[in-house]
Design an enzyme around this catalytic site. Structure first.
Site, short mmCIF file in Angstrom:
data_model
loop_
_atom_site.label_atom_id
_atom_site.label_comp_id
_atom_site.label_asym_id
_atom_site.label_seq_id
_atom_site.Cartn_x
_atom_site.Cartn_y
_atom_site.Cartn_z
N SER A 129 0.74 3.57 6.60
CA SER A 129 0.12 4.83 7.09
C SER A 129 0.60 5.18 8.41
CB SER A 129 -1.46 4.88 6.95
OG SER A 129 -2.08 5.77 7.64
N TYR A 154 -9.44 1.51 8.27
CA TYR A 154 -8.42 1.74 7.31
C TYR A 154 -6.98 1.61 7.99
CZ TYR A 154 -5.15 5.02 5.08
OH TYR A 154 -3.91 5.17 4.22
#
Length: 326
Positions: A129, A154
Site C-alpha cells: 500500500s 494498517y
C-alpha cells in the site's frame, strides 16, 4: 497450470480474476467474505465470475493454515499466487487492530509458507500500500524512499509484509513482487472508500464529511489501469538474489478531494451537502506515485484521469443502486 488468487471477492481481486480468466488462465480464488463492508456486494462480484468455466472458488481465510494446506494439496497445478486478501481501511485499524494483525500479518505469513512449499512456483505477487510512505513529504513517492514512519497500524502491517517477503526471498528464493497500491477506484469498488461513500450520501441527500476543507490530495488510480499493472508484473517474475522487488502502482497524478467531489456532483447530477472536519491523525496530506520502475518493467502507463474514471464509476453506481449498499 493455475493461479491462486486471494481476495477474489474483493474489489481489485474481482477485476484481476476477470482479466486472468479472459486470457484463458485457470484461477483458484479464495475469500473469507467477511463483513467489513456489505457482503452482498462481494457475493454479486462472485456471481459474475461463477459461470466462468476456469474459475474455482473456495470460501477460505488466508490466516487458516490448515485450510490453505488442504487447498494447495488439492490443487497441485498452482504455479503463481496473486495475494490480494487483506483487512483494508486506514481508519478502521484504530477500531479493530487485531483484525489487521490476523489478516495482514498472520495471513501474509501463511501465504509465504504456502508459496515456499509449492513445487514449481513461478511468481508470488502481493498487495502492499501507498500507506507505507507515512509521513514522507517528498513527492512523488519513490520506492527508494524511507518507509519507517507509518501513520496507521494498517500501514505498519503492510510494511511488515514487505519485510517478511524480503526475508523469504533471501532464505528460500521465493520470487516475489510487492505492489504499493495508490487509492484505487472504479466500478464494483469498496463502499468504505471516499468516492463510493460520497456518491451514496449525495444520492441520499445526506451530508458528507470533508477533511481539511477538501485540500487532502490523493493519487486516484482507475481499476483498469491497476489490473493492467498487476497482470503485467505477474508475467515478469524477478530474477537474481534475493528475487524480491517492491513497486508503486498508481496514476502519477495527485488530485484534491474537492475535485473528486465536484466530479461526483457533475456525474450524479446532484449537489453534495458538505460537513467539514479536521484531518484524522491516521490520514496523510497527499499521495503521489512515481511509476518509473513499473513502467520500465511492465510498460505500465496509466491512461485514465479522474475526470474520465469518476463518470464511469457513477454510471455503474446508478445502475447498481449502490446507495443501498452499506
Amino acid at each position: 497450470m493455475a493461479i491462486l488468487l486471494t481476495g477474489a471477492a474483493g474489489f481489485i481481486g474481482y477485476h484481476v480474476a476477470g482479466a486472468l480468466l479472459a486470457r484463458g488462465e485457470q484461477v483458484v480464488g479464495i475469500d473469507n467474505l467477511n463483513s467489513y463492508y456489505d457482503v452482498r456486494l462481494k457475493q454479486a462480484r462472485l456471481e459474475r465470475l461463477a459461470d466462468r468455466p476456469k474459475f474455482d472458488f473456495h470460501p477460505l481465510d488466508v490466516s487458516d493454515r490448515v485450510g490453505m494446506e488442504a487447498l494447495v494439496a488439492a490443487n497441485p497445478d498452482i504455479t503463481d499466487i496473486v495475494h490480494l486478501a487483506a483487512q483494508a481501511g486506514v481508519r478502521h485499524s484504530m477500531v479493530d487492530p487485531y483484525a489487521y494483525v490476523t489478516s495482514n500479518v498472520m495471513g501474509h505469513l501463511v501465504m509465504l509458507e504456502t508459496a515456499r512449499h509449492l513445487r514449481g512456483l513461478r511468481h508470488f505477487v502481493y498487495a502492499s500500500s501507498s500507506s507505507v510512505y507515512g509521513a514522507n513529504r517528498a513527492l512523488p513517492f519513490a520506492e527508494a524512499d524511507r518507509v519507517d514512519t507509518p501513520l496507521s497500524l494498517y500501514a505498519a502491517t503492510k510494511r511488515a509484509d514487505e519485510l517478511m517477503s524480503y526475508s523469504y526471498a533471501h532464505l528460500y528464493g521465493v520470487p516475489q513482487t510487492g505492489l504499493r497500491f495508490f487509492t484505487v477506484y472504479g466500478p464494483w469498488g469498496r463502499p468504505d472508500m471516499a468516492y463510493f461513500s460520497f456518491a451514496r450520501a449525495i444520492m441520499a441527500g445526506e451530508p458528507i464529511t470533508v477533511y481539511d476543507e477538501g485540500r487532502l490530495r490523493r493519487d486516484f488510480t482507475y481499476i483498469d489501469d491497476i489490473v493492467a499493472g498487476v497482470v503485467g508484473c505477474l508475467d515478469r517474475p524477478p530474477t537474481g538474489g534475493p528475487p524480491h522487488r517492491v513497486l508503486n502502482i498508481g496514476n502519477n497524478r495527485s488530485e484534491a478531494v474537492a475535485t473528486l467531489i465536484e466530479l461526483l456532483e457533475s456525474a450524479l447530477g446532484r449537489r453534495a451537502i458538505l460537513r467539514h472536519a479536521p484531518r484524522p491523525l491516521a490520514d496523510v496530506t497527499e499521495t503521489c506515485a512515481s511509476v518509473d520502475a513499473i513502467g520500465e518493467l511492465a510498460g505500465f502507463a496509466p491512461t485514465t484521469p479522474l475526470s474520465v474514471g469518476i463518470p464511469r464509476f457513477a454510471a455503474w453506481f446508478l445502475g447498481w443502486q449502490g446507495d443501498k449498499v452499506t
